[in-house]
Scaffold this active site. Structure first.
Site, mmCIF file in Angstrom:
data_model
loop_
_atom_site.group_PDB
_atom_site.id
_atom_site.type_symbol
_atom_site.label_atom_id
_atom_site.label_comp_id
_atom_site.label_asym_id
_atom_site.label_seq_id
_atom_site.Cartn_x
_atom_site.Cartn_y
_atom_site.Cartn_z
ATOM 1 N N ASN A 212 0.852 -1.198 0.000
ATOM 2 C CA ASN A 212 0.000 0.000 0.000
ATOM 3 C C ASN A 212 0.884 1.244 0.000
ATOM 4 O OD1 ASN A 212 0.521 0.771 2.884
ATOM 5 N ND2 ASN A 212 -0.362 -1.270 3.187
ATOM 6 N N LYS A 343 -11.920 -3.318 18.540
ATOM 7 C CA LYS A 343 -10.581 -3.790 18.908
ATOM 8 C C LYS A 343 -10.341 -3.657 20.412
ATOM 9 C CE LYS A 343 -8.972 -2.721 14.282
ATOM 10 N NZ LYS A 343 -7.944 -3.184 13.377
HETATM 11 N N1 CTP Z 1 -4.215 -3.215 12.259
HETATM 12 C C1 CTP Z 1 -3.437 -4.243 12.759
HETATM 13 N N2 CTP Z 1 -3.395 -5.438 12.097
HETATM 14 C C2 CTP Z 1 -4.092 -5.634 10.971
HETATM 15 C C3 CTP Z 1 -4.894 -4.597 10.451
HETATM 16 C C4 CTP Z 1 -4.934 -3.384 11.120
HETATM 17 O O1 CTP Z 1 -2.784 -4.064 13.785
HETATM 18 N N3 CTP Z 1 -4.004 -6.826 10.374
HETATM 19 C C5 CTP Z 1 -4.274 -1.947 13.010
HETATM 20 C C6 CTP Z 1 -3.697 -0.748 12.262
HETATM 21 O O2 CTP Z 1 -2.326 -0.589 12.534
HETATM 22 C C7 CTP Z 1 -4.524 0.391 12.847
HETATM 23 C C8 CTP Z 1 -5.866 -0.236 13.143
HETATM 24 O O3 CTP Z 1 -5.626 -1.645 13.232
HETATM 25 O O4 CTP Z 1 -4.001 0.867 14.066
HETATM 26 C C9 CTP Z 1 -6.930 0.048 12.121
HETATM 27 O O5 CTP Z 1 -6.469 -0.341 10.855
HETATM 28 P P1 CTP Z 1 -7.365 -0.075 9.563
HETATM 29 O O6 CTP Z 1 -6.671 -0.642 8.374
HETATM 30 O O7 CTP Z 1 -7.810 1.355 9.543
HETATM 31 O O8 CTP Z 1 -8.669 -0.916 9.917
HETATM 32 P P2 CTP Z 1 -9.010 -2.399 9.746
HETATM 33 O O9 CTP Z 1 -9.190 -2.973 11.109
HETATM 34 O O10 CTP Z 1 -8.013 -3.105 8.870
HETATM 35 O O11 CTP Z 1 -10.425 -2.307 9.027
HETATM 36 P P3 CTP Z 1 -10.778 -1.749 7.543
HETATM 37 O O12 CTP Z 1 -9.607 -2.143 6.649
HETATM 38 O O13 CTP Z 1 -12.027 -2.463 7.220
HETATM 39 O O14 CTP Z 1 -10.963 -0.269 7.650
#
Ligand code: CTP
Length: 395
Positions: A212, A343
């Protein structure tokens, strides 16, 4: 009393340049940002790489530096500083200051400064005692420049007398008392903070991957600010082009699975976990060990979910104080709050996806049990400090 946060340390050519290395270490350890600027002669005595490693910042010594946004390092570097300290200051450089000469980056930024200038002379005793140097030093004092030292003792040339640069500890103490300054507040002193930053890279085959656009700027800014505030920082980072703060312990990873392993291996003794990384939600189920060859048929790649690192850490029995980030392109606050609840973390930072990926500024909103706390749009470095102060208050 002013708080001293940011110093430009000018190094000129002299054997005492090695003391500038220890001085930098002392200043950085106290949470002061040190921007090193060297003359060409200084580079004969100590390398910019050494000073970059100790200060954690790019060292400047060229007047024409295209990496500075508006191409004017002599203006930009001094505007950020609370003070400029030239240590060691050679007899030649002192003479230059007296005459307002501006023929290299350090002399030009001293002339263009709008902050206090302090000078720590370092030279042979005859050079120090010479009428020319004494006249020059008297003129600098009349111009409002502060002179720190010199000390007396055995000199590099074998002679004994006045002219040695002050030792780093003495110089540090003199700097603070001359500026009537105090050190920055260190609300995270003694705290251990683990930060994830940057993107993850999920391999498809040996030459292709899913990743990304995260550049890692926010995570690295938080790491730097946490160190300034006294924390011991572990930075688990996906691939970025950024220089990590020199005092952080850095663990470089690529995939989400590697990031998870690195976090879990280091989480047990942490006080705070800040999950800034843009972790891939999915990885390739069966990455090919050989390069996938082109064909006319469509290619299906099976993706399976990556484990949520933040949720896993928050669910630990002795979980550290957990902070998440939510980068959203719509319904910012509602989605962020939903993620905070899902979370099970006390604090989440909402930001616009457009600002999260590579921009230098951010407009953050902090969401906790007490509600939403919008922050002004500002540099990621400043946002990071505000976020950490908020965290320190919540602990
Ligand atoms: N995060 C994590 N591990 C993952 C995915 C996300 O620790 N496998 C953490 C990111 O570092 C961030 C938070 O969760 O602090 C939110 O991540 P985000 O990508 O915004 O949300 P998601 O939980 O992945 O949900 P979505 O992609 O549906 O928005």
């Amino acid at each position: 009393m002013q708080t001293i946060k940011h110093i430009v340390l000018g190094i000129t050519g002299g054997i005492a340049a090695y003391k500038a290395a220890e001085l930098t270490r002392l200043l950085v350890k106290q949470g002061i940002t040190v921007q090193v600027v060297m003359t060409d002669a200084a580079c004969q005595f100590i390398t910019p790489i050494t000073m970059q490693a100790l200060s954690g910042r790019t060292v400047h010594h060229k007047m024409w530096d295209a990496s500075i946004a508006n191409g004017m390092p002599h203006i930009v570097l001094s505007r950020e500083a609370d003070a400029i300290l030239v240590a060691p200051a050679s007899a030649d450089f002192i003479a230059k200051l007296v005459h307002g000469k501006a023929d290299d980056l350090l002399s030009t930024l001293c002339l263009a400064r709008d902050c206090t200038l302090l000078v720590a002379p370092a030279m042979n005793k005859q050079m120090w005692e010479s009428p020319a140097t004494q006249r020059n030093v008297a003129q600098l004092l009349r111009d409002g420049v502060m002179i720190l030292g010199p000390d007396s003792g055995v000199q590099a040339c074998g002679e004994t007398g006045l002219g040695r640069m002050l030792e780093p500890e003495a110089l540090f103490a003199e700097l603070l008392s001359s500026l009537n300054a105090e050190l920055p507040a260190r609300p995270l002193a003694g705290k251990r903070v683990l930060i994830t930053a940057g993107p993850t890279v999920e391999k498809i085959d040996p030459v292709r991957a899913i990743t990304n656009f995260s550049a890692g700027k926010m995570g690295y800014s938080i790491a730097e600010a946490a160190i300034e505030m006294g924390a011991e920082v572990t930075l688990v980072s996906g691939p970025t082009h950024l220089t990590a703060p020199s005092l952080a312990e850095v663990i470089a990873v690529e995939s989400g699975a590697e990031m998870l392993d690195a976090v879990m291996a280091n989480i047990s003794h942490q006080d705070i976990f800040i999950s800034v990384a843009a972790v891939a939600d999915y990885r390739v189920a069966n990455p090919s060990t050989e390069k996938i060859k082109k064909s006319n048929a469509s290619l299906n790649i099976e993706l399976v979910p990556n484990e949520d690192i933040l949720a896993k850490v928050a669910g630990l029995q002795n979980a550290p104080f957990c902070v998440g980030f939510a980068a959203e392109s719509e319904n910012l606050l509602a989605y962020a709050e939903e993620k905070r609840k899902r979370k099970n973390i006390p604090l989440i930072v909402a930001n616009l996806a457009s600002e999260a990926l590579g921009a230098d500024e951010s407009t953050l909103t902090l969401l906790d049990d007490k509600g939403t706390h919008p922050l002004a749009k500002t540099s990621k470095a400043k946002s990071a400090r505000t976020l950490l102060s908020h965290i320190a208050k919540m602990l």
